[in-house]
Structure formats: structure tokens, C-alpha cells
Design a protein around this motif. Structure first.
Motif, short mmCIF file in Angstrom:
data_model
loop_
_atom_site.label_atom_id
_atom_site.label_comp_id
_atom_site.label_asym_id
_atom_site.label_seq_id
_atom_site.Cartn_x
_atom_site.Cartn_y
_atom_site.Cartn_z
N LEU A 58 -5.63 -2.33 -16.92
CA LEU A 58 -6.30 -3.00 -15.82
C LEU A 58 -6.49 -1.97 -14.71
N VAL A 59 -7.73 -1.75 -14.34
CA VAL A 59 -8.09 -0.68 -13.42
C VAL A 59 -8.17 -1.23 -11.99
N THR A 60 -7.68 -0.45 -11.06
CA THR A 60 -7.71 -0.78 -9.63
C THR A 60 -9.14 -0.71 -9.10
N ILE A 61 -9.46 -1.64 -8.20
CA ILE A 61 -10.77 -1.60 -7.53
C ILE A 61 -10.55 -1.19 -6.08
N HIS A 62 -11.61 -0.67 -5.46
CA HIS A 62 -11.53 -0.23 -4.06
C HIS A 62 -12.57 -0.95 -3.22
N PHE A 63 -12.27 -1.05 -1.93
CA PHE A 63 -13.13 -1.76 -0.99
C PHE A 63 -13.56 -0.83 0.14
N ASP A 64 -14.67 -1.20 0.77
CA ASP A 64 -15.14 -0.47 1.95
C ASP A 64 -14.31 -0.89 3.16
N GLY A 99 -3.65 -7.34 -2.93
CA GLY A 99 -4.62 -6.86 -1.95
C GLY A 99 -3.96 -5.89 -0.99
N HIS A 100 -4.57 -4.71 -0.81
CA HIS A 100 -4.02 -3.67 0.07
C HIS A 100 -5.07 -3.22 1.07
N CYS A 101 -4.60 -2.68 2.20
CA CYS A 101 -5.47 -2.19 3.26
C CYS A 101 -5.00 -0.82 3.71
N ASP A 102 -5.86 -0.16 4.50
CA ASP A 102 -5.41 1.09 5.13
C ASP A 102 -4.64 0.73 6.40
N GLU A 103 -4.15 1.73 7.10
CA GLU A 103 -3.27 1.51 8.25
C GLU A 103 -3.99 1.07 9.52
N MET A 148 -0.17 8.64 2.00
CA MET A 148 0.43 8.54 3.33
C MET A 148 -0.33 9.34 4.40
N ASP A 149 -1.35 10.10 4.01
CA ASP A 149 -2.10 10.88 4.99
C ASP A 149 -2.86 9.95 5.93
N HIS A 150 -3.33 10.52 7.02
CA HIS A 150 -4.05 9.75 8.04
C HIS A 150 -5.46 10.28 8.16
N ASN A 151 -6.24 10.12 7.09
CA ASN A 151 -7.63 10.57 7.10
C ASN A 151 -8.44 9.65 6.21
N GLU A 152 -9.75 9.81 6.24
CA GLU A 152 -10.63 8.90 5.50
C GLU A 152 -10.35 8.91 3.99
N GLU A 153 -10.07 10.07 3.43
CA GLU A 153 -9.78 10.15 1.99
C GLU A 153 -8.56 9.31 1.63
N ALA A 154 -7.50 9.41 2.42
CA ALA A 154 -6.29 8.62 2.17
C ALA A 154 -6.57 7.13 2.39
N TRP A 155 -7.27 6.82 3.49
CA TRP A 155 -7.54 5.42 3.78
C TRP A 155 -8.38 4.75 2.69
N SER A 156 -9.34 5.50 2.12
CA SER A 156 -10.18 4.91 1.06
C SER A 156 -9.35 4.61 -0.20
#
Length: 168
Positions: A58-64, A99-103, A148-156
């Protein structure tokens, strides 16, 4: 002399009987003839067991950012996940969608957004034909980041819906 002749006859009769002077004895029944080579029954080995099913992945999906609607890529992944869950070997698998979100955003906002993301993925699977009682959802908001980084790549990476097998 008669007794010598009688003894001699007994000896000759015994020799005839032992050595078969009178020829080969005839069998009462002839032995059965072997079957012709065409009709010999050959036992076929049993067929090999079927190969095991491929593992259910089962593959993880990502959101904008700040979204819970499905992207085209997420829809393709959900269709693949649904096809795996439909396979006969996995027809009883129960899953949980996390369901997960960025910081970014408040804890309350991210918990609600994570819930909406998980619910959107669940609704897609139900509309695809997966039984609702096989799917549960939970939101972790921003509490379980992958990166755990604080940048767009980590947040995505952290804006995601994960599929966990609960039981098989």
C-alpha cells in the motif's frame, strides 16, 4: 531279486521326477502377457502448487499545501492500492489510513486537515468498491513527521496519507 528290481524302479522314478527326464513341466496357466507399450498407464505427477500472491504493498499518497483534495498522482496510487485490496488473497485485510501534515499551521488546524486527508482517501477506496468496515482513519496532524527539516522538500514529504495494514 524282485526286491532289487523294485528298489531300482523307485530310484529311477525319483530321478525322473527330480531331474525332469521326461521334459519340462508344463505350467497350469501361462503367464500374462505384458501390455503393449501404448497402453502402459503412466501416473502424472501432481501439478505444482500455485505461486504465493505478491505481497500487498500500500503506497503513501501526498497532498498539496493546505489541501485535502486528491492530485492526479494520488488518484493513480489509490487505484493501485484499491486493486491490491480487491485481490482474493487480501479480501479480508483491514487498513487504517493516517492523515499527516507539515509543521505549518496550528495543532488544531493540522489535526482537522489530517482528518480530512484521511477521509478523502477512505472515500475514494469506498467508491472504488472496498467495504467501509475494512477501513478506519486517524489524524496525526503534524505530530509524526517523516522529515524533520524545515524546508519545502521536507514539508512536502510530511503532507501525506499513509496506509497501514491492521489485520490480514
Amino acid at each position: 531279486m524282485k526286491s532289487k528290481l523294485g528298489v531300482l524302479l523307485v530310484i529311477v522314478a525319483a530321478l525322473v521326477n527330480i531331474y525332469g527326464i521326461c521334459g519340462d513341466p508344463k505350467p497350469l496357466m501361462p503367464p500374462p502377457e505384458p501390455p503393449p507399450p501404448d497402453t502402459v498407464a503412466v501416473e502424472e505427477p501432481p501439478p505444482p502448487p500455485p505461486p504465493p500472491p505478491p505481497p500487498l504493498e500500500l503506497v503513501t499518497i501526498h497532498f498539496d499545501l493546505d489541501k485535502y483534495n486528491l492530485t492526479a498522482e494520488a488518484t493513480e496510487i489509490l487505484a493501485q492500492n484499491a486493486q491490491g485490496l480487491e485481490m482474493a488473497d487480501y479480501a479480508s485485510v483491514v487498513i487504517r489510513i493516517e492523515g499527516h501534515c507539515d509543521e505549518r499551521g496550528s495543532d488544531e488546524y493540522n489535526m482537522a486537515l489530517g482528518e480530512k486527508r484521511a477521509a478523502t482517501a477512505r472515500d475514494y477506496l469506498i467508491n472504488y468498491g472496498i467495504a467501509p468496515d475494512r477501513i478506519s482513519i486517524i489524524s496525526y496532524g503534524e505530530s509524526r513527521p517523516l522529515d524533520m527539516d524545515h524546508n519545502e522538500e521536507a514539508w512536502s514529504k510530511n503532507r501525506r496519507g499513509m496506509f497501514i495494514k491492521v489485520s490480514e
